[in-house]
Design a protein around this motif. Structure first.
Motif, PDB file in Angstrom:
ATOM      1  N   CYS A 177       0.428   1.485  24.996  1.00  0.00           N
ATOM      2  CA  CYS A 177       0.553   0.715  23.767  1.00  0.00           C
ATOM      3  C   CYS A 177       1.249   1.559  22.714  1.00  0.00           C
ATOM      4  O   CYS A 177       0.849   2.697  22.438  1.00  0.00           O
ATOM      5  N   ARG A 178       2.279   0.976  22.131  1.00  0.00           N
ATOM      6  CA  ARG A 178       3.059   1.646  21.094  1.00  0.00           C
ATOM      7  C   ARG A 178       2.794   0.957  19.764  1.00  0.00           C
ATOM      8  O   ARG A 178       2.795  -0.267  19.670  1.00  0.00           O
ATOM      9  N   LEU A 179       2.584   1.751  18.720  1.00  0.00           N
ATOM     10  CA  LEU A 179       2.292   1.198  17.405  1.00  0.00           C
ATOM     11  C   LEU A 179       3.574   1.029  16.592  1.00  0.00           C
ATOM     12  O   LEU A 179       4.662   1.296  17.075  1.00  0.00           O
ATOM     13  N   ARG A 180       3.422   0.578  15.371  1.00  0.00           N
ATOM     14  CA  ARG A 180       4.504   0.625  14.401  1.00  0.00           C
ATOM     15  C   ARG A 180       3.910   0.946  13.035  1.00  0.00           C
ATOM     16  O   ARG A 180       2.836   0.438  12.672  1.00  0.00           O
ATOM     17  N   MET A 181       4.586   1.836  12.322  1.00  0.00           N
ATOM     18  CA  MET A 181       4.150   2.227  10.982  1.00  0.00           C
ATOM     19  C   MET A 181       5.399   2.596  10.196  1.00  0.00           C
ATOM     20  O   MET A 181       6.161   3.479  10.612  1.00  0.00           O
ATOM     21  N   GLU A 185     -10.350   7.010  22.534  1.00  0.00           N
ATOM     22  CA  GLU A 185     -11.501   7.494  23.288  1.00  0.00           C
ATOM     23  C   GLU A 185     -12.260   6.344  23.945  1.00  0.00           C
ATOM     24  O   GLU A 185     -12.793   6.472  25.052  1.00  0.00           O
ATOM     25  N   ARG A 186     -12.281   5.196  23.282  1.00  0.00           N
ATOM     26  CA  ARG A 186     -13.046   4.063  23.780  1.00  0.00           C
ATOM     27  C   ARG A 186     -12.274   3.250  24.816  1.00  0.00           C
ATOM     28  O   ARG A 186     -12.857   2.781  25.801  1.00  0.00           O
ATOM     29  N   TYR A 187     -10.956   3.098  24.629  1.00  0.00           N
ATOM     30  CA  TYR A 187     -10.212   2.144  25.435  1.00  0.00           C
ATOM     31  C   TYR A 187      -9.060   2.740  26.264  1.00  0.00           C
ATOM     32  O   TYR A 187      -8.511   2.050  27.112  1.00  0.00           O
ATOM     33  N   CYS A 188      -8.687   3.989  26.014  1.00  0.00           N
ATOM     34  CA  CYS A 188      -7.464   4.542  26.608  1.00  0.00           C
ATOM     35  C   CYS A 188      -7.757   5.898  27.229  1.00  0.00           C
ATOM     36  O   CYS A 188      -8.903   6.342  27.294  1.00  0.00           O
ATOM     37  N   GLY A 189      -6.689   6.571  27.690  1.00  0.00           N
ATOM     38  CA  GLY A 189      -6.825   7.981  27.968  1.00  0.00           C
ATOM     39  C   GLY A 189      -7.112   8.684  26.656  1.00  0.00           C
ATOM     40  O   GLY A 189      -6.574   8.307  25.613  1.00  0.00           O
ATOM     41  N   PRO A 190      -7.944   9.711  26.652  1.00  0.00           N
ATOM     42  CA  PRO A 190      -8.383  10.313  25.378  1.00  0.00           C
ATOM     43  C   PRO A 190      -7.329  11.225  24.747  1.00  0.00           C
ATOM     44  O   PRO A 190      -7.541  12.413  24.542  1.00  0.00           O
ATOM     45  N   GLN A 197       1.845   6.478  20.336  1.00  0.00           N
ATOM     46  CA  GLN A 197       1.572   5.609  21.474  1.00  0.00           C
ATOM     47  C   GLN A 197       0.367   6.164  22.225  1.00  0.00           C
ATOM     48  O   GLN A 197       0.142   7.367  22.275  1.00  0.00           O
ATOM     49  N   VAL A 198      -0.430   5.239  22.770  1.00  0.00           N
ATOM     50  CA  VAL A 198      -1.600   5.589  23.572  1.00  0.00           C
ATOM     51  C   VAL A 198      -1.380   5.041  24.976  1.00  0.00           C
ATOM     52  O   VAL A 198      -0.621   4.090  25.184  1.00  0.00           O
ATOM     53  N   ARG A 199      -2.071   5.628  25.959  1.00  0.00           N
ATOM     54  CA  ARG A 199      -1.776   5.321  27.353  1.00  0.00           C
ATOM     55  C   ARG A 199      -3.065   5.137  28.155  1.00  0.00           C
ATOM     56  O   ARG A 199      -4.175   5.266  27.627  1.00  0.00           O
ATOM     57  N   GLU A 200      -2.886   4.814  29.460  1.00  0.00           N
ATOM     58  CA  GLU A 200      -4.000   4.677  30.411  1.00  0.00           C
ATOM     59  C   GLU A 200      -5.000   3.621  29.954  1.00  0.00           C
ATOM     60  O   GLU A 200      -6.205   3.832  29.938  1.00  0.00           O
ATOM     61  N   ILE A 201      -4.458   2.462  29.585  1.00  0.00           N
ATOM     62  CA  ILE A 201      -5.284   1.357  29.075  1.00  0.00           C
ATOM     63  C   ILE A 201      -5.482   0.344  30.194  1.00  0.00           C
ATOM     64  O   ILE A 201      -4.523  -0.297  30.633  1.00  0.00           O
ATOM     65  N   PRO A 202      -6.690   0.148  30.704  1.00  0.00           N
ATOM     66  CA  PRO A 202      -6.904  -0.883  31.725  1.00  0.00           C
ATOM     67  C   PRO A 202      -6.700  -2.270  31.124  1.00  0.00           C
ATOM     68  O   PRO A 202      -6.903  -2.467  29.912  1.00  0.00           O
ATOM     69  N   PRO A 203      -6.297  -3.260  31.922  1.00  0.00           N
ATOM     70  CA  PRO A 203      -6.068  -4.611  31.377  1.00  0.00           C
ATOM     71  C   PRO A 203      -7.247  -5.151  30.567  1.00  0.00           C
ATOM     72  O   PRO A 203      -7.048  -5.827  29.558  1.00  0.00           O
ATOM     73  N   LYS A 204      -8.461  -4.805  30.960  1.00  0.00           N
ATOM     74  CA  LYS A 204      -9.634  -5.367  30.269  1.00  0.00           C
ATOM     75  C   LYS A 204      -9.755  -4.902  28.824  1.00  0.00           C
ATOM     76  O   LYS A 204     -10.462  -5.521  28.021  1.00  0.00           O
ATOM     77  N   HIS A 205      -9.056  -3.818  28.469  1.00  0.00           N
ATOM     78  CA  HIS A 205      -9.181  -3.272  27.120  1.00  0.00           C
ATOM     79  C   HIS A 205      -7.999  -3.599  26.210  1.00  0.00           C
ATOM     80  O   HIS A 205      -7.981  -3.169  25.051  1.00  0.00           O
ATOM     81  N   THR A 206      -7.025  -4.342  26.718  1.00  0.00           N
ATOM     82  CA  THR A 206      -5.800  -4.543  25.935  1.00  0.00           C
ATOM     83  C   THR A 206      -6.053  -5.265  24.615  1.00  0.00           C
ATOM     84  O   THR A 206      -5.589  -4.830  23.560  1.00  0.00           O
ATOM     85  N   ALA A 245      -8.916  -5.818  22.970  1.00  0.00           N
ATOM     86  CA  ALA A 245      -9.789  -5.047  22.073  1.00  0.00           C
ATOM     87  C   ALA A 245      -9.003  -3.935  21.381  1.00  0.00           C
ATOM     88  O   ALA A 245      -9.221  -3.652  20.198  1.00  0.00           O
ATOM     89  N   LEU A 246      -8.072  -3.329  22.106  1.00  0.00           N
ATOM     90  CA  LEU A 246      -7.285  -2.247  21.519  1.00  0.00           C
ATOM     91  C   LEU A 246      -6.361  -2.760  20.426  1.00  0.00           C
ATOM     92  O   LEU A 246      -6.366  -2.233  19.302  1.00  0.00           O
ATOM     93  N   ILE A 247      -5.550  -3.773  20.722  1.00  0.00           N
ATOM     94  CA  ILE A 247      -4.564  -4.192  19.715  1.00  0.00           C
ATOM     95  C   ILE A 247      -5.239  -4.846  18.517  1.00  0.00           C
ATOM     96  O   ILE A 247      -4.744  -4.740  17.388  1.00  0.00           O
ATOM     97  N   GLU A 248      -6.384  -5.483  18.725  1.00  0.00           N
ATOM     98  CA  GLU A 248      -7.118  -6.016  17.580  1.00  0.00           C
ATOM     99  C   GLU A 248      -7.792  -4.890  16.793  1.00  0.00           C
ATOM    100  O   GLU A 248      -7.877  -4.946  15.554  1.00  0.00           O
ATOM    101  N   GLY A 249      -8.224  -3.842  17.496  1.00  0.00           N
ATOM    102  CA  GLY A 249      -8.782  -2.683  16.812  1.00  0.00           C
ATOM    103  C   GLY A 249      -7.727  -1.960  15.975  1.00  0.00           C
ATOM    104  O   GLY A 249      -8.016  -1.465  14.887  1.00  0.00           O
ATOM    105  N   ILE A 250      -6.511  -1.914  16.490  1.00  0.00           N
ATOM    106  CA  ILE A 250      -5.400  -1.320  15.737  1.00  0.00           C
ATOM    107  C   ILE A 250      -5.166  -2.098  14.442  1.00  0.00           C
ATOM    108  O   ILE A 250      -4.971  -1.520  13.373  1.00  0.00           O
TER     109      ILE A 250
END
Length: 595
Positions: free
Chosen positions: A121-125, A143-148, A159-168, A170-175
């Protein structure tokens, strides 16, 4: 005898194939209904925010040509309309179909199989700036959803990596909960908006780029009609500060310049407009002779993008960038179309009307540097090829909060700055940075060492660039003492995310043949003499099919050849490399002895 089957009879992979197969059939029906050459009845004119992109697709179909798959995917279902399916895939922990793998990039999610069975997942700022609490929050999410860990990218991004499909989801909404976003950071969108990392604090800057990067950022996010691009698009703002933002490698380059009096335009600070940069295709943004009032930058960028939407190639992804529109019709005709979108003519000035840009400091992104504000400093933190652990992210966030002004500023050099550190806190801040395993000092070799993700996490890459980059640094640093600025960039594929062509020494990954069979090993083609800004040019090839295991010693010998044969003690590697052709550089390097 009639055979009957149900989807229950198929594996998950077979089900995804059928989904893609049916999507293709549906795309064909949509194409015919939207003005294709075989349509027997004229279709209604497209309306709404997606109309421009649909009209461009219609022209392709009406001419008898075929859309590339990505255009078909967008035509069948706009990615921003497919969010419920992304949520369902997260609930099912299911990988995406090929079509959805493309669509989810509109949310910043890249499924990177076969390199890994997970997402990146790649962010934008805008301008690469985030707050201390946003960085700490990203550490919690990783730490919760990706590789740490996370990476700082060459677009001043995270960008963060190693995100299983089940966490996608939750991650982008958390961002988004953090006040950041990943929307539009991938696929056929306008990517993260870069700007001078020392904006507002740089003693030599002509203009603070933050307001203009932010305005363009929110303009993109709030106008869906700017998501129908034929291909990705990059925009950068250079405020003429000490740290280069590499604006001339972007599709649109806004570079702050001082226009002198006596040339028929209002003197003062303007943006000089460059367009068409894409150094992975060996081209820089071309100076148009146009200057733009900073307040008008968003309007000008918008008009350029809309011409690109109308005319960009939707049949060949390799030729779908802005550069090829300009190459095909010429700069003058292209600019006339942009002026029509704007509704007025551009302001043009001769080259002599523009004062020279203040010089870059190629080490200003590392170490302690005085700000324009009295008694304050920015501290450039050296990151190992852009990587940060979650513990380091939290540590940097606390240092920025306690000892700086609360901001973290990312750079295109894969590192970050902590601004607003008082003179009497500099020593304490350095000690705290070193306590979390990072540094504020680096050799010329280490400070300019950059690598993309490589095949450890990217399906396009041919080599493990980050590992090989680290090996080059570890080998060369104790063996060669370089006393002038140096950049070594490793990129994994033709996309050139690490911009190898503009580096003093640039390596692009390749599968190198070995033995008599068709066996290959990881390796590189090595270039030298690339540059940016006033030294903009692509490097020349020095070594072809260099095995990765030989790269550290080869770079060592090339650097030793430079030290042995430079014209003077202050001649840079760039100048040295450009005094020789590739064959001569190779011979000089091969004559050196590796230690």
């Amino acid at each position: 005898m009639k055979l009957e089957t149900t989807t229950a009879d198929f594996s998950d992979e077979q089900k995804r194939y059928l989904e893609g197969f049916m999507s293709g059939l549906q795309v064909g029906r949509v194409g015919l209904a939207s003005g294709g050459a075989s349509s027997s009845k004229a279709a209604a004119e497209p309306v709404g925010p997606d109309a421009a992109g649909l009209k461009a697709q219609d022209k392709v179909l009406a001419s008898g040509k075929k859309l590339v798959d990505q255009e078909k995917f967008k035509r069948e279902e706009h990615p921003f309309d497919a969010y419920p399916r992304l949520k369902q895939q997260a609930l099912d922990n299911a990988p995406p179909s090929p079509a959805d793998n493309f669509r989810w990039r509109y949310y910043g999610l890249f499924y990177v199989a076969p390199a890994q069975d997970s997402y990146m997942c790649r962010l934008r700022m805008p301008n690469g700036i985030l707050t201390h609490w946003q960085l700490a929050g990203m550490a919690d999410l990783a730490e919760r959803y990706c590789g740490p860990f996370c990476h700082v990218t060459t677009r001043a991004n995270l960008q963060v990596r190693e995100i299983p499909p089940k966490h996608t989801v939750a991650l982008i909404e958390g961002i988004q909960d953090l006040g950041l976003c990943s929307r539009g950071s991938g696929a056929d969108n306008i990517r993260n908006v870069t700007g001078t990392p020392t904006a507002g604090i740089d003693p030599q800057e002509l203009i603070d780029t933050r307001v203009y990067a932010r305005e363009w950022h929110y303009h993109i996010l709030n106008d869906r009609s700017l998501t129908g691009l034929p291909r990705k698009f990059n925009v950068a703002f250079d405020g003429a500060g000490k740290i280069a933002v590499l604006e001339d490698t972007n599709d649109i380059a806004f570079a702050a310049v001082e226009v002198k009096d006596g040339f028929g335009v209002e003197p003062g600070v303007w943006f000089r407009l460059g367009i068409g940069g894409i150094t992975g295709h060996r081209d820089f943004a071309k100076d148009t002779g146009i200057v733009v009032k900073p307040a008008d930058a968003t309007k000008v960028a918008d008009a350029i993008v809309r011409v690109f939407i109308d005319l960009g190639d939707r049949t060949n992804r390799l030729k779908a960038r802005l550069k090829y529109v300009i190459d095909g019709m010429g700069m003058d005709k292209f600019l006339v179309l942009v002026e029509q979108k704007l509704g007025h003519a551009f302001t043009r000035v001769p080259a002599e009307a523009v004062a020279p840009r203040p010089m870059f400091d190629r080490m200003a992104h590392i170490g302690v540097h005085k700000q324009k504000q009295a008694d304050l400093n920015w501290i450039g933190v050296s990151l190992p090829l852009g990587k940060l652990t979650c513990e380091q992210m939290r540590g940097l966030a606390k240092i920025a909060s306690d000892l700086g002004d609360g901001e973290i500023r990312l750079t295109v050099w894969q590192n970050l700055l902590i601004p607003g550190v008082r003179d009497d806190n500099v020593g304490l801040a350095i000690a705290a940075i070193e306590a979390i395993g990072l540094a504020v000092k680096a050799s010329q070799i280490r400070a300019g060492l950059i690598a993309c993700t490589g095949n450890a996490g990217c399906k396009f890459a041919a080599s493990d660039t980050k590992r090989h980059g680290a090996e080059i640094g570890d080998w060369c640093e104790p063996r060669v003492e370089i006393d002038t600025p140096l950049n070594i960039h490793l990129t994994g594929c033709h996309h050139s995310c690490a911009q190898h062509y503009i580096s003093d020494i640039g390596l692009i990954a390749a599968k190198v043949p070995v033995g008599e069979e068709d066996d290959t090993v990881e390796g590189y083609h090595l270039f030298a003499g690339g540059g940016f800004g006033p030294n903009a040019d692509v490097g020349q090839e020095v070594y072809h099919d260099l095995k990765a295991e030989d790269a550290p010693k080869t770079v060592e010998k090339l650097l030793k050849a430079y030290l042995s044969h430079r014209a003077s003690s202050d001649e840079t590697f760039l100048t040295f490399a450009r005094r020789h052709d590739g064959e001569t550089l190779r011979k000089l390097a091969d004559a050196e002895i590796s230690t």
